[in-house]
Design a protein around this motif. Structure first.
Motif, mmCIF file in Angstrom:
data_model
loop_
_atom_site.group_PDB
_atom_site.id
_atom_site.type_symbol
_atom_site.label_atom_id
_atom_site.label_comp_id
_atom_site.label_asym_id
_atom_site.label_seq_id
_atom_site.Cartn_x
_atom_site.Cartn_y
_atom_site.Cartn_z
ATOM 1 N N HIS A 136 -1.490 5.210 8.802
ATOM 2 C CA HIS A 136 -1.331 3.944 8.098
ATOM 3 C C HIS A 136 -2.597 3.588 7.333
ATOM 4 O O HIS A 136 -2.536 3.132 6.175
ATOM 5 C CB HIS A 136 -0.975 2.831 9.087
ATOM 6 C CG HIS A 136 -0.656 1.524 8.441
ATOM 7 N ND1 HIS A 136 -1.595 0.547 8.260
ATOM 8 C CD2 HIS A 136 0.491 1.045 7.890
ATOM 9 C CE1 HIS A 136 -1.047 -0.490 7.652
ATOM 10 N NE2 HIS A 136 0.224 -0.217 7.413
ATOM 11 N N ARG A 137 -3.767 3.780 7.961
ATOM 12 C CA ARG A 137 -5.032 3.457 7.274
ATOM 13 C C ARG A 137 -5.274 4.408 6.116
ATOM 14 O O ARG A 137 -5.747 3.991 5.055
ATOM 15 C CB ARG A 137 -6.198 3.524 8.262
ATOM 16 C CG ARG A 137 -7.545 3.268 7.607
ATOM 17 C CD ARG A 137 -8.639 3.005 8.602
ATOM 18 N NE ARG A 137 -8.410 1.772 9.343
ATOM 19 C CZ ARG A 137 -9.304 1.244 10.173
ATOM 20 N NH1 ARG A 137 -10.457 1.829 10.376
ATOM 21 N NH2 ARG A 137 -9.029 0.117 10.803
ATOM 22 N N VAL A 138 -4.950 5.683 6.295
ATOM 23 C CA VAL A 138 -5.095 6.653 5.206
ATOM 24 C C VAL A 138 -4.275 6.211 3.996
ATOM 25 O O VAL A 138 -4.757 6.212 2.856
ATOM 26 C CB VAL A 138 -4.644 8.055 5.665
ATOM 27 C CG1 VAL A 138 -4.466 8.975 4.472
ATOM 28 C CG2 VAL A 138 -5.668 8.655 6.625
ATOM 29 N N LEU A 139 -3.034 5.812 4.243
ATOM 30 C CA LEU A 139 -2.170 5.377 3.151
ATOM 31 C C LEU A 139 -2.674 4.092 2.511
ATOM 32 O O LEU A 139 -2.601 3.929 1.284
ATOM 33 C CB LEU A 139 -0.744 5.181 3.659
ATOM 34 C CG LEU A 139 0.028 6.460 3.992
ATOM 35 C CD1 LEU A 139 1.367 6.122 4.623
ATOM 36 C CD2 LEU A 139 0.241 7.299 2.742
ATOM 37 N N LEU A 140 -3.196 3.173 3.316
ATOM 38 C CA LEU A 140 -3.686 1.909 2.774
ATOM 39 C C LEU A 140 -4.848 2.143 1.812
ATOM 40 O O LEU A 140 -4.865 1.619 0.694
ATOM 41 C CB LEU A 140 -4.119 0.977 3.912
ATOM 42 C CG LEU A 140 -4.712 -0.368 3.466
ATOM 43 C CD1 LEU A 140 -3.697 -1.158 2.652
ATOM 44 C CD2 LEU A 140 -5.173 -1.186 4.675
ATOM 45 N N ILE A 141 -5.835 2.938 2.243
ATOM 46 C CA ILE A 141 -6.985 3.211 1.373
ATOM 47 C C ILE A 141 -6.549 4.016 0.157
ATOM 48 O O ILE A 141 -7.010 3.774 -0.970
ATOM 49 C CB ILE A 141 -8.082 3.956 2.159
ATOM 50 C CG1 ILE A 141 -8.559 3.110 3.342
ATOM 51 C CG2 ILE A 141 -9.267 4.284 1.248
ATOM 52 C CD1 ILE A 141 -9.539 3.815 4.255
ATOM 53 N N GLY A 142 -5.653 4.979 0.368
ATOM 54 C CA GLY A 142 -5.142 5.758 -0.755
ATOM 55 C C GLY A 142 -4.429 4.894 -1.769
ATOM 56 O O GLY A 142 -4.565 5.094 -2.981
ATOM 57 N N VAL A 143 -3.683 3.900 -1.286
ATOM 58 C CA VAL A 143 -2.963 2.993 -2.175
ATOM 59 C C VAL A 143 -3.934 2.136 -2.977
ATOM 60 O O VAL A 143 -3.705 1.860 -4.165
ATOM 61 C CB VAL A 143 -1.997 2.101 -1.362
ATOM 62 C CG1 VAL A 143 -1.601 0.857 -2.138
ATOM 63 C CG2 VAL A 143 -0.757 2.894 -0.981
ATOM 64 N N VAL A 144 -5.020 1.697 -2.348
ATOM 65 C CA VAL A 144 -6.030 0.910 -3.069
ATOM 66 C C VAL A 144 -6.610 1.721 -4.223
ATOM 67 O O VAL A 144 -6.740 1.231 -5.354
ATOM 68 C CB VAL A 144 -7.153 0.458 -2.113
ATOM 69 C CG1 VAL A 144 -8.290 -0.190 -2.905
ATOM 70 C CG2 VAL A 144 -6.615 -0.525 -1.085
ATOM 71 N N ILE A 145 -6.950 2.982 -3.944
ATOM 72 C CA ILE A 145 -7.464 3.861 -5.000
ATOM 73 C C ILE A 145 -6.427 4.032 -6.104
ATOM 74 O O ILE A 145 -6.735 3.941 -7.299
ATOM 75 C CB ILE A 145 -7.849 5.234 -4.411
ATOM 76 C CG1 ILE A 145 -9.015 5.089 -3.429
ATOM 77 C CG2 ILE A 145 -8.216 6.217 -5.532
ATOM 78 C CD1 ILE A 145 -9.347 6.378 -2.697
#
Length: 329
Positions: free
Chosen positions: A101-110
């Motif tokens: 979930h955290r990987v996807l969240l940071i990836g989405v921000v980028i």
């Protein structure tokens, strides 16, 4: 459509607050994201997107609200295709389940930052050169043809050039260090697989945006609506990943449906360009007709996929299914 600067600032600040709240409230304690939790958050984000559209209706009228909803459904449905790649990326980098979930969240921000740059550039080009719609339309029609025949292709996340560039030039460790992006090993600062994964997700999403952003511009020329559509779609995409992770392979005709949507919008763009640039008397497709066509295509795609899989379960034995089967237990 006139959007004051303060509305832009409030909108951007609102999405920033949601991201920070997600980090502090939802992701402060990394854990396995279950179906119930994912469902709850998908409903929350979709409800927020619908409320935004209703607010747009009372603020700017039915025309722009129709463009927004058509764009949102298109962007969200095209983003579902990203999930197939995310599944492969998660397996390729062996991302621990509790950190996904955290990987996807940071990836989405980028991804959102990169998409915003594309939206600004696209809006500036369209404002000066209406004939660019011919290029966008032709590109979407060509992309539709590629997507139609993409069902048997495998995604190769290891071919991400940006990730390879970073790995070659920056010291890294193959071992996961929790949620840390950078750590120290033997006194030396190195990057972790966490950072490489979010770079892969963010940069890979940008490639998908090269298709989806022109598609949304084909439904509306308003940069504010295009930005809002992309932001809502990306923010809701993370939870959709956990909700549909086990169902993605059953959508066997998804690429066909997405191809038809891209083809439809591509033709719509060419017609609008012919009318605007050359003044030709050609059929014009309004926002509500676009919305109806897109919803119909998605409904038929999902229904026929479910019926076909129920009749022949072996149809889900796709390259993606095999990839997922290799995922670490």
């Amino acid at each position: 459509m006139s959007v004051p600067d303060w509305v832009w600032l409030v909108t951007i600040a609102g999405f920033a607050i949601v991201i920070v709240a997600d980090l502090l409230l939802v992701d402060s304690n990394p854990h396995v994201f279950g179906v119930k939790e994912a469902t709850r958050w998908v409903i929350i984000y979709m409800s927020a997107a619908v409320l935004f559209g209703i607010g747009l209706y009372f603020w700017q009228g039915a025309q722009y609200a129709g463009q927004y909803f058509a764009g949102y459904i298109t962007e969200y449905s095209l983003s579902v295709d990203n999930l197939f790649v995310f599944v492969v990326l998660m397996a390729s980098f062996a991302v621990p389940v509790e950190l996904q979930h955290r990987v996807l969240l940071i990836g989405v921000v980028i991804a959102l930052i990169l998409r915003t740059i594309l939206i600004i550039l696209g809006a500036a080009i369209i404002a000066k050169f209406l004939w660019v719609f011919f290029i966008f339309g032709a590109f979407l029609i060509w992309t539709a043809w590629k997507v139609w025949g993409s069902g048997e292709e495998e995604t190769n996340p290891e071919g991400n050039k940006l990730v390879k560039f970073v790995e070659r030039r920056v010291p890294s460790t193959p071992e996961w260090q929790g949620s840390k992006l950078v750590t120290r090993i033997d006194g030396k600062r190195v990057i972790t697989p966490m950072l490489l994964t979010v770079i892969a997700i963010g940069s890979t999403d940008l490639l998908f945006a090269l298709d989806s952003i022109p598609a949304v511009f084909g439904l509306t020329q308003e940069a504010y609506i295009v930005f809002a559509v992309n932001a809502f779609a990306l923010m809701g995409l993370r939870q959709l990943y956990f909700l549909l992770n086990g169902l993605l392979d059953k959508l066997i005709y998804l690429n066909k449906g997405l191809a038809l949507i891209l083809l439809f919008i591509g033709v719509k763009l060419v017609l609008e360009a012919a009318h605007s640039v050359f003044g030709l008397d050609v059929p014009m497709i309004n926002a509500f007709a676009s919305l109806a066509v897109i919803v119909l295509i998605l409904a038929v795609t999902a229904t026929t996929s479910i019926i076909a899989v129920n009749r022949n379960p072996n149809l889900v034995d796709s390259p993606m299914a095999k990839k997922k089967g290799d995922e670490p237990k």
